[in-house]
Design a protein around this motif. Structure first.
Motif, mmCIF file in Angstrom:
data_model
loop_
_atom_site.group_PDB
_atom_site.id
_atom_site.type_symbol
_atom_site.label_atom_id
_atom_site.label_comp_id
_atom_site.label_asym_id
_atom_site.label_seq_id
_atom_site.Cartn_x
_atom_site.Cartn_y
_atom_site.Cartn_z
ATOM 1 N N GLY A 161 -4.346 20.132 -6.344
ATOM 2 C CA GLY A 161 -3.140 19.432 -6.773
ATOM 3 C C GLY A 161 -3.189 17.994 -6.294
ATOM 4 O O GLY A 161 -3.632 17.732 -5.179
ATOM 5 N N VAL A 162 -2.762 17.075 -7.147
ATOM 6 C CA VAL A 162 -2.834 15.645 -6.811
ATOM 7 C C VAL A 162 -1.466 14.999 -6.995
ATOM 8 O O VAL A 162 -0.867 15.108 -8.061
ATOM 9 N N HIS A 163 -0.967 14.361 -5.936
ATOM 10 C CA HIS A 163 0.291 13.603 -6.027
ATOM 11 C C HIS A 163 -0.062 12.121 -5.918
ATOM 12 O O HIS A 163 -0.764 11.728 -4.982
ATOM 13 N N ILE A 164 0.430 11.320 -6.846
ATOM 14 C CA ILE A 164 0.266 9.858 -6.745
ATOM 15 C C ILE A 164 1.641 9.244 -6.966
ATOM 16 O O ILE A 164 2.288 9.534 -7.993
ATOM 17 N N ASP A 165 2.111 8.449 -6.033
ATOM 18 C CA ASP A 165 3.410 7.797 -6.223
ATOM 19 C C ASP A 165 3.353 6.957 -7.499
ATOM 20 O O ASP A 165 2.405 6.177 -7.699
ATOM 21 N N ASP A 166 4.368 7.113 -8.349
ATOM 22 C CA ASP A 166 4.359 6.411 -9.639
ATOM 23 C C ASP A 166 4.218 4.897 -9.464
ATOM 24 O O ASP A 166 3.573 4.224 -10.261
ATOM 25 N N GLU A 167 4.815 4.368 -8.400
ATOM 26 C CA GLU A 167 4.762 2.905 -8.217
ATOM 27 C C GLU A 167 3.347 2.408 -7.892
ATOM 28 O O GLU A 167 3.074 1.210 -7.953
ATOM 29 N N CYS A 168 2.446 3.356 -7.554
ATOM 30 C CA CYS A 168 1.059 2.953 -7.278
ATOM 31 C C CYS A 168 0.189 3.009 -8.523
ATOM 32 O O CYS A 168 -1.004 2.714 -8.474
ATOM 33 N N LEU A 169 0.784 3.432 -9.652
ATOM 34 C CA LEU A 169 0.038 3.468 -10.909
ATOM 35 C C LEU A 169 0.435 2.260 -11.755
ATOM 36 O O LEU A 169 1.612 2.071 -12.072
ATOM 37 N N VAL A 170 -0.531 1.437 -12.094
ATOM 38 C CA VAL A 170 -0.277 0.268 -12.941
ATOM 39 C C VAL A 170 -1.233 0.374 -14.132
ATOM 40 O O VAL A 170 -2.452 0.493 -13.936
ATOM 41 N N ASP A 171 -0.666 0.375 -15.332
ATOM 42 C CA ASP A 171 -1.464 0.557 -16.559
ATOM 43 C C ASP A 171 -2.340 1.804 -16.476
ATOM 44 O O ASP A 171 -3.509 1.794 -16.895
ATOM 45 N N GLY A 172 -1.797 2.857 -15.867
ATOM 46 C CA GLY A 172 -2.516 4.128 -15.818
ATOM 47 C C GLY A 172 -3.625 4.199 -14.782
ATOM 48 O O GLY A 172 -4.389 5.172 -14.754
ATOM 49 N N ARG A 173 -3.747 3.190 -13.936
ATOM 50 C CA ARG A 173 -4.796 3.211 -12.903
ATOM 51 C C ARG A 173 -4.163 3.110 -11.522
ATOM 52 O O ARG A 173 -3.141 2.446 -11.359
ATOM 53 N N VAL A 174 -4.834 3.732 -10.548
ATOM 54 C CA VAL A 174 -4.367 3.581 -9.169
ATOM 55 C C VAL A 174 -4.586 2.124 -8.771
ATOM 56 O O VAL A 174 -5.688 1.577 -8.938
ATOM 57 N N ASP A 175 -3.528 1.487 -8.305
ATOM 58 C CA ASP A 175 -3.579 0.064 -7.969
ATOM 59 C C ASP A 175 -3.865 -0.080 -6.460
ATOM 60 O O ASP A 175 -3.039 0.267 -5.628
ATOM 61 N N TYR A 176 -5.054 -0.600 -6.146
ATOM 62 C CA TYR A 176 -5.467 -0.708 -4.732
ATOM 63 C C TYR A 176 -4.512 -1.594 -3.931
ATOM 64 O O TYR A 176 -4.291 -1.368 -2.747
ATOM 65 N N ASP A 177 -3.963 -2.611 -4.596
ATOM 66 C CA ASP A 177 -3.059 -3.528 -3.884
ATOM 67 C C ASP A 177 -1.749 -2.855 -3.515
ATOM 68 O O ASP A 177 -1.072 -3.271 -2.584
ATOM 69 N N LYS A 178 -1.380 -1.833 -4.268
ATOM 70 C CA LYS A 178 -0.140 -1.099 -3.955
ATOM 71 C C LYS A 178 -0.413 -0.065 -2.859
ATOM 72 O O LYS A 178 0.396 0.115 -1.966
ATOM 73 N N VAL A 179 -1.542 0.633 -2.970
ATOM 74 C CA VAL A 179 -1.842 1.674 -1.966
ATOM 75 C C VAL A 179 -2.253 1.036 -0.644
ATOM 76 O O VAL A 179 -1.800 1.428 0.425
ATOM 77 N N MET A 180 -3.098 0.041 -0.700
ATOM 78 C CA MET A 180 -3.662 -0.613 0.487
ATOM 79 C C MET A 180 -4.334 0.394 1.417
ATOM 80 O O MET A 180 -3.945 0.573 2.586
ATOM 81 N N HIS A 181 -5.365 1.073 0.888
ATOM 82 C CA HIS A 181 -6.146 2.018 1.701
ATOM 83 C C HIS A 181 -6.700 1.304 2.931
ATOM 84 O O HIS A 181 -7.167 0.161 2.821
ATOM 85 N N ILE A 182 -6.718 1.984 4.058
ATOM 86 C CA ILE A 182 -7.468 1.447 5.203
ATOM 87 C C ILE A 182 -8.679 2.347 5.444
ATOM 88 O O ILE A 182 -8.694 3.516 5.045
ATOM 89 N N SER A 183 -9.688 1.778 6.077
ATOM 90 C CA SER A 183 -10.900 2.549 6.365
ATOM 91 C C SER A 183 -11.363 2.233 7.776
ATOM 92 O O SER A 183 -10.916 1.256 8.382
ATOM 93 N N ARG A 184 -12.216 3.072 8.292
ATOM 94 C CA ARG A 184 -12.739 2.890 9.655
ATOM 95 C C ARG A 184 -14.108 2.247 9.577
ATOM 96 O O ARG A 184 -14.933 2.607 8.729
ATOM 97 N N LEU A 185 -14.347 1.313 10.465
ATOM 98 C CA LEU A 185 -15.666 0.698 10.599
ATOM 99 C C LEU A 185 -16.282 1.286 11.876
ATOM 100 O O LEU A 185 -15.956 2.407 12.248
ATOM 101 N N GLY A 186 -17.131 0.541 12.536
ATOM 102 C CA GLY A 186 -17.660 1.014 13.820
ATOM 103 C C GLY A 186 -16.682 0.686 14.930
ATOM 104 O O GLY A 186 -15.653 0.031 14.708
ATOM 105 N N TYR A 187 -17.000 1.159 16.132
ATOM 106 C CA TYR A 187 -16.214 0.844 17.335
ATOM 107 C C TYR A 187 -14.739 1.199 17.081
ATOM 108 O O TYR A 187 -14.456 2.275 16.574
#
Ligand SMILES: Cc1cc2nc3c(=O)[nH]c(=O)nc-3n(C[C@H](O)[C@H](O)[C@H](O)COP(=O)(O)O)c2cc1C
Length: 209
Positions: A161-187
């Motif tokens: 099952g997949v939930h995506i907040d509607d406000e994060c969908l722009v023109d049917g695509r997940v909008d990275y600027d709305k989600v603002m995923h963070i990721s881990r680097l080293g250290y």
């Protein structure tokens, strides 16, 4: 430089994780057999297949009291977990929920996060996180490890099952600027998505869709 990990390195800090950066962070919510919620971040996390969508997270090492991490225990015993996307606005909460609590503590309640009921699995998602995958555990693999104190257990789960907040969908695509995923680097370094570029696929046309 070159080094063989089994012989060690001469650097002040282990560079291995920095060499494989960025790594997405799965903020994993589970439920214990007795019904206690649990939430913790995992940067040894990824989407590993699309058909069916399958994710994995690796529990490395043990809890402070020497027992298995709750996320692994719960995902194995109940067969379910939820991936919550690690978003910039939640970075402090994501970090706080990595505290090694005992299994009776529900990190979601402890840090005032809002449960979002799942539709198919029992563990709830984090309502403040803009994306959730409801997952069924499909496989557990115990990696070869250097010591008993440092086991590595990989939990795989099929996304049901997949939930995506509607406000994060722009023109049917997940909008990275709305989600603002963070990721881990080293250290103890993290990153948020910055510059992006597009490249047409040279292998399978349908993968572009
Ligand atoms: C950003 C971040 C990423 C982490 N990634 C991992 C990981 O991939 N594997 C792991 O075993 N622990 C990881 N940790 C530590 C766990 O979150 C921590 O051990 C947590 O207490 C596990 O909780 P649990 O016992 O409720 O499963 C990470 C911590 C942070 C802050």
């Amino acid at each position: 430089m070159f080094f063989e990990p089994k012989k060690g390195h001469d650097l002040p800090h282990n560079p291995i994780a920095a060499c494989v950066s960025p790594r997405p962070i799965g903020w994993i919510s589970t439920l214990s057999k007795s019904g206690i919620g649990n939430l913790a971040p995992f940067s040894y996390f990824n989407l590993v297949h699309n058909h069916p969508p399958t994710v994995m997270f690796a529990c490395n090492g043990l809890k402070a009291d020497g027992t298995a991490k709750d996320s692994w225990t719960n995902a194995e015993e109940t067969g379910e977990f939820v991936y919550n996307v690690a978003a910039w606005k939640l970075r402090e909460h994501i970090n706080l929920t990595s505290t090694s609590f005992d299994a009776e503590v529900d990190e979601l309640a402890e840090y005032g996060l809002t449960p979002r009921p799942s539709k198919i699995v029992k563990p709830v998602g984090v309502a403040e996180s803009p994306i959730q995958f409801e997952c069924k555990t499909t496989q557990i693999i115990h990696l070869e490890s250097n010591s008993k104190e440092n086991p590595s257990t990989i939990v795989f789960g099929q996304v049901v099952g997949v939930h995506i907040d509607d406000e994060c969908l722009v023109d049917g695509r997940v909008d990275y600027d709305k989600v603002m995923h963070i990721s881990r680097l080293g250290y103890l370094d993290y990153a948020v998505i910055g510059e992006r570029f597009f490249m047409p696929s040279t292998y399978v046309k349908r993968e572009q869709k």
